[in-house]
Scaffold this motif. Structure first.
Motif, PDB file in Angstrom:
ATOM      1  N   PHE A 131       0.837  -1.200   0.000  1.00  0.00           N
ATOM      2  CA  PHE A 131       0.000   0.000   0.000  1.00  0.00           C
ATOM      3  C   PHE A 131       0.873   1.252   0.000  1.00  0.00           C
ATOM      4  O   PHE A 131       1.923   1.292   0.634  1.00  0.00           O
ATOM      5  CB  PHE A 131      -0.893   0.024   1.237  1.00  0.00           C
ATOM      6  CG  PHE A 131      -1.848  -1.130   1.329  1.00  0.00           C
ATOM      7  CD1 PHE A 131      -3.097  -1.053   0.735  1.00  0.00           C
ATOM      8  CD2 PHE A 131      -1.497  -2.291   1.997  1.00  0.00           C
ATOM      9  CE1 PHE A 131      -3.991  -2.113   0.824  1.00  0.00           C
ATOM     10  CE2 PHE A 131      -2.374  -3.357   2.092  1.00  0.00           C
ATOM     11  CZ  PHE A 131      -3.626  -3.264   1.504  1.00  0.00           C
ATOM     12  N   MET A 132       0.385   2.261  -0.725  1.00  0.00           N
ATOM     13  CA  MET A 132       1.044   3.564  -0.717  1.00  0.00           C
ATOM     14  C   MET A 132      -0.044   4.630  -0.872  1.00  0.00           C
ATOM     15  O   MET A 132      -0.612   4.786  -1.966  1.00  0.00           O
ATOM     16  CB  MET A 132       2.072   3.670  -1.849  1.00  0.00           C
ATOM     17  CG  MET A 132       2.822   4.997  -1.864  1.00  0.00           C
ATOM     18  SD  MET A 132       4.071   5.070  -3.168  1.00  0.00           S
ATOM     19  CE  MET A 132       5.235   3.824  -2.612  1.00  0.00           C
ATOM     20  N   MET A 133      -0.349   5.292   0.236  1.00  0.00           N
ATOM     21  CA  MET A 133      -1.423   6.281   0.258  1.00  0.00           C
ATOM     22  C   MET A 133      -2.738   5.614  -0.176  1.00  0.00           C
ATOM     23  O   MET A 133      -3.183   4.685   0.472  1.00  0.00           O
ATOM     24  CB  MET A 133      -1.067   7.467  -0.645  1.00  0.00           C
ATOM     25  CG  MET A 133       0.222   8.180  -0.244  1.00  0.00           C
ATOM     26  SD  MET A 133       0.134   8.948   1.399  1.00  0.00           S
ATOM     27  CE  MET A 133      -0.956  10.315   1.048  1.00  0.00           C
ATOM     28  N   LEU A 134      -3.301   6.037  -1.283  1.00  0.00           N
ATOM     29  CA  LEU A 134      -4.569   5.486  -1.759  1.00  0.00           C
ATOM     30  C   LEU A 134      -4.365   4.577  -2.968  1.00  0.00           C
ATOM     31  O   LEU A 134      -5.284   4.359  -3.764  1.00  0.00           O
ATOM     32  CB  LEU A 134      -5.530   6.623  -2.117  1.00  0.00           C
ATOM     33  CG  LEU A 134      -5.885   7.556  -0.956  1.00  0.00           C
ATOM     34  CD1 LEU A 134      -6.823   8.649  -1.428  1.00  0.00           C
ATOM     35  CD2 LEU A 134      -6.502   6.785   0.207  1.00  0.00           C
ATOM     36  N   TYR A 135      -3.175   4.025  -3.059  1.00  0.00           N
ATOM     37  CA  TYR A 135      -2.799   3.168  -4.193  1.00  0.00           C
ATOM     38  C   TYR A 135      -2.292   1.835  -3.638  1.00  0.00           C
ATOM     39  O   TYR A 135      -1.601   1.799  -2.612  1.00  0.00           O
ATOM     40  CB  TYR A 135      -1.710   3.868  -5.006  1.00  0.00           C
ATOM     41  CG  TYR A 135      -1.067   3.032  -6.074  1.00  0.00           C
ATOM     42  CD1 TYR A 135      -1.671   2.888  -7.320  1.00  0.00           C
ATOM     43  CD2 TYR A 135       0.157   2.399  -5.853  1.00  0.00           C
ATOM     44  CE1 TYR A 135      -1.083   2.136  -8.314  1.00  0.00           C
ATOM     45  CE2 TYR A 135       0.757   1.654  -6.848  1.00  0.00           C
ATOM     46  CZ  TYR A 135       0.139   1.521  -8.073  1.00  0.00           C
ATOM     47  OH  TYR A 135       0.723   0.772  -9.055  1.00  0.00           O
ATOM     48  N   PHE A 167      -6.685   1.969  -7.315  1.00  0.00           N
ATOM     49  CA  PHE A 167      -6.810   3.147  -6.448  1.00  0.00           C
ATOM     50  C   PHE A 167      -8.161   3.101  -5.724  1.00  0.00           C
ATOM     51  O   PHE A 167      -9.099   2.462  -6.194  1.00  0.00           O
ATOM     52  CB  PHE A 167      -6.757   4.433  -7.271  1.00  0.00           C
ATOM     53  CG  PHE A 167      -5.454   4.662  -7.972  1.00  0.00           C
ATOM     54  CD1 PHE A 167      -4.455   5.420  -7.375  1.00  0.00           C
ATOM     55  CD2 PHE A 167      -5.239   4.143  -9.239  1.00  0.00           C
ATOM     56  CE1 PHE A 167      -3.264   5.645  -8.030  1.00  0.00           C
ATOM     57  CE2 PHE A 167      -4.043   4.367  -9.900  1.00  0.00           C
ATOM     58  CZ  PHE A 167      -3.046   5.116  -9.296  1.00  0.00           C
ATOM     59  N   THR A 170     -10.467   6.099  -0.059  1.00  0.00           N
ATOM     60  CA  THR A 170     -10.094   6.101   1.356  1.00  0.00           C
ATOM     61  C   THR A 170      -9.234   4.875   1.650  1.00  0.00           C
ATOM     62  O   THR A 170      -9.331   3.864   0.943  1.00  0.00           O
ATOM     63  CB  THR A 170     -11.332   6.064   2.285  1.00  0.00           C
ATOM     64  OG1 THR A 170     -11.973   4.788   2.159  1.00  0.00           O
ATOM     65  CG2 THR A 170     -12.303   7.178   1.944  1.00  0.00           C
ATOM     66  N   PRO A 171      -8.399   4.912   2.686  1.00  0.00           N
ATOM     67  CA  PRO A 171      -7.585   3.751   3.048  1.00  0.00           C
ATOM     68  C   PRO A 171      -8.424   2.518   3.372  1.00  0.00           C
ATOM     69  O   PRO A 171      -8.041   1.393   3.018  1.00  0.00           O
ATOM     70  CB  PRO A 171      -6.806   4.233   4.284  1.00  0.00           C
ATOM     71  CG  PRO A 171      -6.733   5.720   4.118  1.00  0.00           C
ATOM     72  CD  PRO A 171      -8.030   6.104   3.495  1.00  0.00           C
TER      73      PRO A 171
END
Length: 203
Positions: A131-135, A167, A170-171
């Motif tokens: 995971f990286m931010m919303l990606y 994407f 939200t997380p």
């Protein structure tokens, strides 16, 4: 120029589309793989599916994947040997039974214990989500090696991997999406791999 009536024209077009679709499906390129010469004469019917050698970060993935492999072997025409029966007979004999390789647990020995024709070794190289931010990226990669229980030779082997990138807003939604992607990615790897395994005698 006199054209076909509209009805016939529609049927003709549909027939052409169906023909092209069937042709493309039949010519779909299979992933790189190896099949031993004269495989159909090797008498491969009973296949023991050993525990999946797990090289990924997900400890539960190996057991899930092994069950799916067994089902696909069965649908390819090979009798289903219950995993529980295999484990009960072999686990007391090998200290590293949960991480099997052809070297640590030779096929010939398994053939003598179980009376099978071949042994399938599966390695789960990847089965993780980052995971990286919303990606997020979900990757599944596996290696399959079917060995003769008589000669220890490889009868069929292949490997395949898939990567899904997505994407979300939200997380929490991203993590939920990763759970939804995880199992279909496994299925896709298995679908491609099992397309290359010769059909069994019970097909």
């Amino acid at each position: 120029m006199i054209g076909l009536p509209l009805g016939k024209r529609g049927i003709y077009g549909l027939t052409v589309l169906v023909f092209v679709a069937v042709l493309l499906a039949g010519c779909a390129k299979k992933i790189p793989h190896f099949v031993a010469p004269e495989y159909d004469k090797r008498g491969v019917r009973l296949i023991a599916v050993l525990p999946v050698l797990n090289q990924c970060k997900n400890p539960e993935a190996a057991a899930l994947f092994r069950g799916k492999v067994l089902e696909r072997i069965y649908f390819n025409g090979y009798p289903k040997i219950p995993l529980k029966d295999i484990d009960e007979k072999l686990s007391p004999l090998y200290s590293d039974y949960q991480q099997p390789t052809p070297e640590s647990i030779p096929p010939r020995g398994i053939g003598e214990q179980l009376g099978v024709d071949a042994v399938l070794y599966v390695t789960l190289k990847e089965c993780d989500t980052s995971f990286m931010m919303l990606y997020a990226t979900t990757s599944v990669a596996a290696v399959f090696d079917l060995r003769s229980a008589k000669t220890n030779d490889s009868l069929w082997n292949t490997k395949h991997s898939v990567t899904e990138r997505y994407f979300e807003i939200t997380p929490d939604r991203l993590r939920m999406r990763s759970c939804q992607v995880f199992e279909p990615s496994m299925e896709e790897v298995l679908d491609k791999a099992m397309e290359t395994l010769p059909l069994g005698p019970d097909t």
